[in-house]
Scaffold this motif. Structure first.
Motif, PDB file in Angstrom:
ATOM      1  N   TYR A 126      31.865  44.145  38.331  1.00  0.00           N
ATOM      2  CA  TYR A 126      33.198  43.627  38.024  1.00  0.00           C
ATOM      3  C   TYR A 126      33.609  42.568  39.046  1.00  0.00           C
ATOM      4  O   TYR A 126      34.168  41.530  38.699  1.00  0.00           O
ATOM      5  CB  TYR A 126      34.191  44.791  38.016  1.00  0.00           C
ATOM      6  CG  TYR A 126      35.558  44.451  37.483  1.00  0.00           C
ATOM      7  CD1 TYR A 126      35.842  44.570  36.121  1.00  0.00           C
ATOM      8  CD2 TYR A 126      36.580  44.030  38.329  1.00  0.00           C
ATOM      9  CE1 TYR A 126      37.090  44.270  35.626  1.00  0.00           C
ATOM     10  CE2 TYR A 126      37.836  43.731  37.841  1.00  0.00           C
ATOM     11  CZ  TYR A 126      38.086  43.851  36.491  1.00  0.00           C
ATOM     12  OH  TYR A 126      39.343  43.550  36.003  1.00  0.00           O
ATOM     13  N   ALA A 127      33.330  42.848  40.329  1.00  0.00           N
ATOM     14  CA  ALA A 127      33.731  41.924  41.384  1.00  0.00           C
ATOM     15  C   ALA A 127      32.972  40.608  41.297  1.00  0.00           C
ATOM     16  O   ALA A 127      33.394  39.610  41.854  1.00  0.00           O
ATOM     17  CB  ALA A 127      33.513  42.556  42.749  1.00  0.00           C
ATOM     18  N   GLN A 128      31.841  40.610  40.595  1.00  0.00           N
ATOM     19  CA  GLN A 128      31.111  39.353  40.451  1.00  0.00           C
ATOM     20  C   GLN A 128      31.639  38.522  39.293  1.00  0.00           C
ATOM     21  O   GLN A 128      31.677  37.306  39.363  1.00  0.00           O
ATOM     22  CB  GLN A 128      29.619  39.650  40.261  1.00  0.00           C
ATOM     23  CG  GLN A 128      29.005  40.234  41.515  1.00  0.00           C
ATOM     24  CD  GLN A 128      27.537  40.504  41.338  1.00  0.00           C
ATOM     25  OE1 GLN A 128      26.739  39.609  41.181  1.00  0.00           O
ATOM     26  NE2 GLN A 128      27.181  41.783  41.357  1.00  0.00           N
ATOM     27  N   ILE A 129      32.044  39.189  38.227  1.00  0.00           N
ATOM     28  CA  ILE A 129      32.579  38.445  37.079  1.00  0.00           C
ATOM     29  C   ILE A 129      34.051  38.141  37.296  1.00  0.00           C
ATOM     30  O   ILE A 129      34.530  37.040  37.044  1.00  0.00           O
ATOM     31  CB  ILE A 129      32.437  39.264  35.778  1.00  0.00           C
ATOM     32  CG1 ILE A 129      30.976  39.609  35.550  1.00  0.00           C
ATOM     33  CG2 ILE A 129      32.976  38.466  34.601  1.00  0.00           C
ATOM     34  CD1 ILE A 129      30.761  40.481  34.350  1.00  0.00           C
ATOM     35  N   PHE A 130      34.793  39.136  37.766  1.00  0.00           N
ATOM     36  CA  PHE A 130      36.230  38.965  37.966  1.00  0.00           C
ATOM     37  C   PHE A 130      36.510  39.013  39.468  1.00  0.00           C
ATOM     38  O   PHE A 130      35.810  38.387  40.235  1.00  0.00           O
ATOM     39  CB  PHE A 130      36.987  40.078  37.231  1.00  0.00           C
ATOM     40  CG  PHE A 130      36.615  40.209  35.779  1.00  0.00           C
ATOM     41  CD1 PHE A 130      37.116  39.308  34.854  1.00  0.00           C
ATOM     42  CD2 PHE A 130      35.780  41.214  35.335  1.00  0.00           C
ATOM     43  CE1 PHE A 130      36.793  39.419  33.514  1.00  0.00           C
ATOM     44  CE2 PHE A 130      35.453  41.328  33.997  1.00  0.00           C
ATOM     45  CZ  PHE A 130      35.946  40.434  33.082  1.00  0.00           C
ATOM     46  N   ALA A 131      37.530  39.748  39.859  1.00  0.00           N
ATOM     47  CA  ALA A 131      37.823  39.954  41.272  1.00  0.00           C
ATOM     48  C   ALA A 131      38.475  41.319  41.380  1.00  0.00           C
ATOM     49  O   ALA A 131      39.003  41.833  40.397  1.00  0.00           O
ATOM     50  CB  ALA A 131      38.761  38.876  41.788  1.00  0.00           C
TER      51      ALA A 131
END
Lengths: 313, 420, 284
Positions: free
Chosen positions: C204-209
């Protein structure tokens, strides 16, 4: 006359005399604490007496608050009823929603009730943002000029009386046959059913009553501080309620009452100074949650029960 | 009987609490000036306010205080909660006897504090950007006149900044005739977009879509592609509450669409924004809320302030609230001194000071970290010569103001992947 | 129309896959130990924060991610040990795990601030499908999520350890009688589920934040999904996480982004009213 009655009378007397010795700013806070205490004991009425964990009690606080605020000030939807009427309608509306939700969710055992109530406040908070022409969105709106009282002193007594009346009513309920049956349901649903108690009906009843008082408290808060906002629906308030009730001891009414007063005053008053003295990278919420975990594990029945046990022996 | 002892404990408890707070309250001869600062003290906005006020007080005290009285700073924490905020404001005003309260942050909390301010008649040099606040002053002057907006412009002025931004891009060779708006699902963006529409229309710019997103929204990739398929020339975020402007910037930089990302994104003002997005915020154009940037201080005083802040705290201001809070202390000092000079009997009387603060109008701005002047409704004056939200761009890890020319320290750069 | 359909399929699948990782673990923990783990969202964000912190201080990206996953696993052990003394008390289990979740959220807030952090995508670039741009990171995440979910399902249904997990979830007392070390199964499931959530957080942290608030969001999604799928049903949660993903994307596409959250929450409540046991759940 029993000693406990005497003490209760003394306590009420002290509360009523507080304005003589306490500066206005603290009086304001203590009054607000009384209203918060109503929310906490009404939560206990449901959770402590039926064993069903309501994670969305703020739904009803917020509902009561918004409905009363909308009815009171003519600036939003063009209606201006007397504040006292608005507060009662706020409570009734909360109770009605509580009834509908209770009928749907309390039929089932286990965790469904907790899961659904956890989601509820979020749903209602979304309505505030989406229909912001009416509800004022994130900012909320003000009812200044249309509130019930306008001095801190009168607000304080209003909060005190409301707390005493709600407390008396809820004590009456838990000590009545209804209360006994609720506890029977909590302790063993099967057993309660086998002796002919309609468990769902009693759970719904407790939920409706609990919602009603929460709604009244919400509406009173709006009259107390003159503004309404979505944070009355929000999770932090819910947690503070849980924290207070659990620390005090579930299913005792008195325990959560004391818990509410101590926690609310601590959080808004001296805890922050205490923590900033320690100069650690923590805030007051971290301390409170850590205490909650510790109490939950070490004395799950809460301080009040602990205290009772110690005093008995 | 078993309840009796519990009740007794409660009595003792209550009595202790009571005795704790009896000591304070009486008003004595003036020995000092009490400046209250209030904000969410676990968030950067509140911390910056507190630090800036303390810095200003220290500087002023080193030079002899206000009319010879030293400043004492008292702090209140709103915890971003209206109940707490109103209690804390009341405490600062009546227990700590604050002569002036500085700060705020967050529109809803501000709305509640304004009621407490009106009740306690306390001078309030405030933050927050909702038009609703200044409207209250205009509608009921006597009740709310103690409120002045110091930190940042009324949120609706973003419309003027955004329109100027589109104009500026055109002048710089990027003709943005189709704009795709992504904004907060929040009351504050309504007047912005309402005011923006005619301004853009006058420029011949079309708003192809106006999308509202809830708090915590993350699926921007779909919106970016939607904008691209509608041939938009720029995506204009108007985001503060959503809190996910970083995701928008990141997804924009990943997809590399043939359109600019230019608008108001509160997250982008944060000096750490570039690092937190792993540099993917590069080329994002944003609007520097609060009229000052660490990398491009608009006035000499601002430059000094930023450096003094860094010297005292080891880092630059963590949020733009610092400028307003710092200015507010000096503004208060100026007003008191003006009142004393004019021979006022009590130059600290809030009712008196309101008159003197109002003297900072269009023709007479106070030259602080930003030039501060007020409108009739006590709103902060907007304009190139006053405070406005500078049009800025992230370029290789640094924030540059690119418009207006009077303060610009950099030039607009087109992202390399855009072909127009 | 094809474009729109494709968009919905692709975006819904990725969202579904990530939430599936969170929800399946949440469901598994509940199924085995009857613990409603409110701290599950904390495992989701903690791994990302740890990885972010290590990457920023110059540690190798893959080592950082592994460290993040390890921290999530430790969190599982923490939840296990905190809930052990109160396991029989439903009210206290909810309260203790909820307090833990918020404790962690506040610690992150105090130390990292309320603004989000993000991890630089390990896979760069974009693929174009019929005019639709999809980042390679999304594709990778989807594949990784599906692989993890399928292997989880295989482990549970095919291996001997899986059989023991199943036995424990059906009746822990009976499982104990036939010689299964129930406590070890509890720990195993807690750790495994927390790592799955932590893995989802890393993706998730790679696609979003990720921000501290994301932990509650992840928890609410997990809630919604397990309610829909039926409490304790692993396959139910996997299927319903994709349903929730699609509800979300369809709402964004046809009604507008502002409705996304509201419609999802409303859909969940409606399902509960109509079929309270969820799609695959059994009444207790």
């Amino acid at each position: 006359m029993k000693i406990s009655t005497l003490f209760a009378a003394l306590l009420i007397l002290i509360s009523a005399a507080l304005p003589l010795v306490i500066p206005e700013a603290y009086l304001y806070l203590i009054g607000l604490t009384y209203l918060f205490a109503i929310i906490v004991i009404s939560w206990d009425l449901m959770v402590g007496y039926t064993g069903q964990v309501n994670l969305g009690h703020t739904t009803f606080v917020g509902l009561g608050a918004y409905i009363a605020a909308l009815l009171q000030t003519p600036l939003r939807i063009g209606i201006a009823v007397h504040p006292a009427v608005a507060i009662i309608v706020g409570g009734l509306a909360a109770a009605l929603v509580g009834f509908v939700i209770g009928v749907i969710t309390l039929r089932l055992r286990g965790y469904y009730f907790s899961l659904v109530t956890a989601i509820l406040p979020l749903v209602f908070m979304q309505t505030v943002f989406i229909w912001r022409d009416v509800f004022g969105g994130e900012e909320g709106f003000s009812i200044a000029g249309y509130a019930l009282f306008d001095t801190t002193l009168s607000k304080y007594y209003f909060a005190l009386i409301l707390l005493l009346v709600s407390l008396a009513a809820m004590l009456k309920i838990v000590r009545s046959r209804i209360g006994l049956r609720l506890m029977a349901v909590r302790d063993s649903e099967e057993l309660a059913e086998s002796i002919g108690i309609d468990t769902t009906r009693y759970k719904v009843l407790a939920f409706v009553l609990s919602s009603f008082f929460a709604g009244i408290a919400g509406a009173a808060i709006v009259n107390y501080r003159y503004t309404v906002g979505p944070e009355l629906y929000d999770i932090p308030l819910m947690l503070l309620v849980i924290l207070s009730a659990v620390l005090g001891g579930l299913g005792t009414i008195y325990g959560p009452l004391i818990g509410a007063i101590v926690i609310y005053l601590a959080k808004n008053w001296w805890l922050r100074d205490l923590i900033s003295m320690a100069s650690l990278p923590i805030n007051d919420e971290i301390v409170l949650y850590a205490i909650l975990i510790a109490v939950g594990i070490l004395m799950p029945r809460g301080f009040f029960h602990e205290l009772q046990d110690r005093l008995k022996h | 009987m078993r309840y009796a002892k519990a009740v007794l404990t409660a009595v003792i408890l209550l009595a202790t609490i009571t005795s704790l707070c009896v000591q304070s309250g009486q008003k004595a001869e003036r020995e000092k000036v009490v400046v209250g600062v209030i904000g969410p003290m676990s968030l950067p906005e509140g911390m910056a306010e507190e630090k800036a006020v303390k810095l200003a007080a220290e500087e002023i005290n080193a030079q002899g205080g206000i009319l010879g009285y030293p400043i004492e700073v008292v702090v209140g924490d709103t915890k971003l909660d209206s109940n707490t905020a109103s209690t804390e404001f009341r405490r600062l005003a009546t227990i700590e006897n604050a002569d002036v309260i500085i700060g705020g942050f967050s529109s809803g909390v501000m709305l509640t504090m304004m009621e407490t301010m009106a009740e306690t008649k306390t001078l309030f040099l405030a933050d927050a950007s909702s038009p609703a606040h200044a409207k209250k002053v205009a509608e009921n002057y006597e009740r709310y006149k103690y409120w002045f907006r110091v930190t940042q412009n009324n949120g609706s002025t973003f419309a003027l900044d955004l329109a100027d931004m589109v104009k500026f891009l055109k002048v710089s060779g990027y003709d943005a005739s189709k704009v795709y708006i992504i904004r907060d699902e929040h009351v504050w963006t309504d007047p912005v977009v309402e005011a923006l529409k005619p301004l853009l229309e006058a420029e011949g710019v079309e708003i192809v879509k106006d999308v509202r997103v809830p708090r915590g929204y993350s699926e921007y990739e779909q919106l970016i592609q939607d904008a691209e398929s509608m041939d938009a020339d720029l995506i204009m975020p108007i985001l503060a509450i959503a809190g996910t402007g970083d995701i928008l910037a990141k997804q924009w930089a990943t997809l590399k669409p043939n359109l600019l990302l230019a608008g108001h994104d509160l997250a982008a003002i944060d000096a750490e924004f570039y690092n937190k997005t792993n540099g993917m915020a590069n080329y994002e154009i944003f609007i520097a809320d609060g009229g000052a940037l660490v990398t491009a201080p608009p006035t000499e005083k601002c430059k000094e302030f930023v450096e003094a802040y860094k010297k005292k705290y080891g880092h630059y201001p963590e949020s733009h609230q610092a400028y307003g809070a710092y200015d507010a202390v000096y503004l208060y000092k100026m007003a008191v001194e003006m009142a004393a000079k004019a021979g006022e009997k009590d130059p600290f009387d809030p009712d008196v000071l309101v008159k003197y603060l109002e003297k900072f109008d269009a023709s007479n701005p106070a030259e602080l970290t930003r030039p501060i002047a007020f409108y009739k409704n006590h709103d902060l004056m907007w304009g190139d010569k006053y405070v406005r939200n500078w049009i800025s761009q992230w370029q290789d890890g640094k924030q540059y103001i690119i418009y207006p020319d009077s303060v610009a320290n950099g030039e607009f750069k087109l992202p390399p992947w855009i072909e127009k | 129309m094809i474009d729109v359909l494709l968009k919905i399929i692709v975006f819904g699948a990725v969202v579904g896959g990530i939430w599936g990782l969170v929800a399946s673990g949440f469901s598994l923990i509940f199924g085995v130990s009857r613990i409603l783990n409110f701290a599950h969202g904390a495992a989701f964000v903690c791994s990302a924060y740890v990885a972010f912190m290590l990457i920023s201080s110059g540690v190798n990206v893959y080592a950082s991610i592994l460290a993040g996953l390890a921290v999530s696993g430790l969190l599982g052990i923490l939840v296990y040990s905190l809930t052990r003394p109160v396991r029989k008390n439903e009210v206290m289990v909810i309260i203790v795990t909820l307090a833990l979740a918020l404790l962690i959220q506040q610690i992150l807030l105090v130390n990292f601030g309320d603004r989000g952090i993000s991890i630089i995508p390990l896979v760069k670039g974009v693929v174009e499908l019929n005019n639709l741009k999809v980042t390679n990171m999304r594709v990778t995440s989807f594949i990784l999520a599906v692989v993890s979910l399928v292997s989880l399902d295989l482990v549970i249904s095919k291996t001997s350890i899986g059989k023991r997990i199943l036995a424990t979830s059906q009746d822990s007392e009976a499982a104990m009688l036939i010689g299964i070390d129930v406590e070890r199964i509890f720990i195993l499931v807690m750790v495994l589920s927390s790592i799955l959530a932590g893995f989802a957080g890393i993706l998730y942290a790679q696609i979003f934040a990720i921000s501290p608030e994301t932990s509650l969001r992840a928890l609410i999604y997990a809630f919604a999904i397990v309610i829909l799928g039926g409490l304790g049903s692993l396959r139910g949660s996997i299927v319903s996480s994709f349903i929730v993903g699609y509800i979300l994307v369809v709402t964004i596409t046809f009604l507008g982004a502002r409705w996304s959250e509201f419609v999802m929450l409303l859909a969940i409540v409606t399902i509960l009213v109509v079929k309270p046991t969820g799609l695959f759940g059994v009444e207790e």
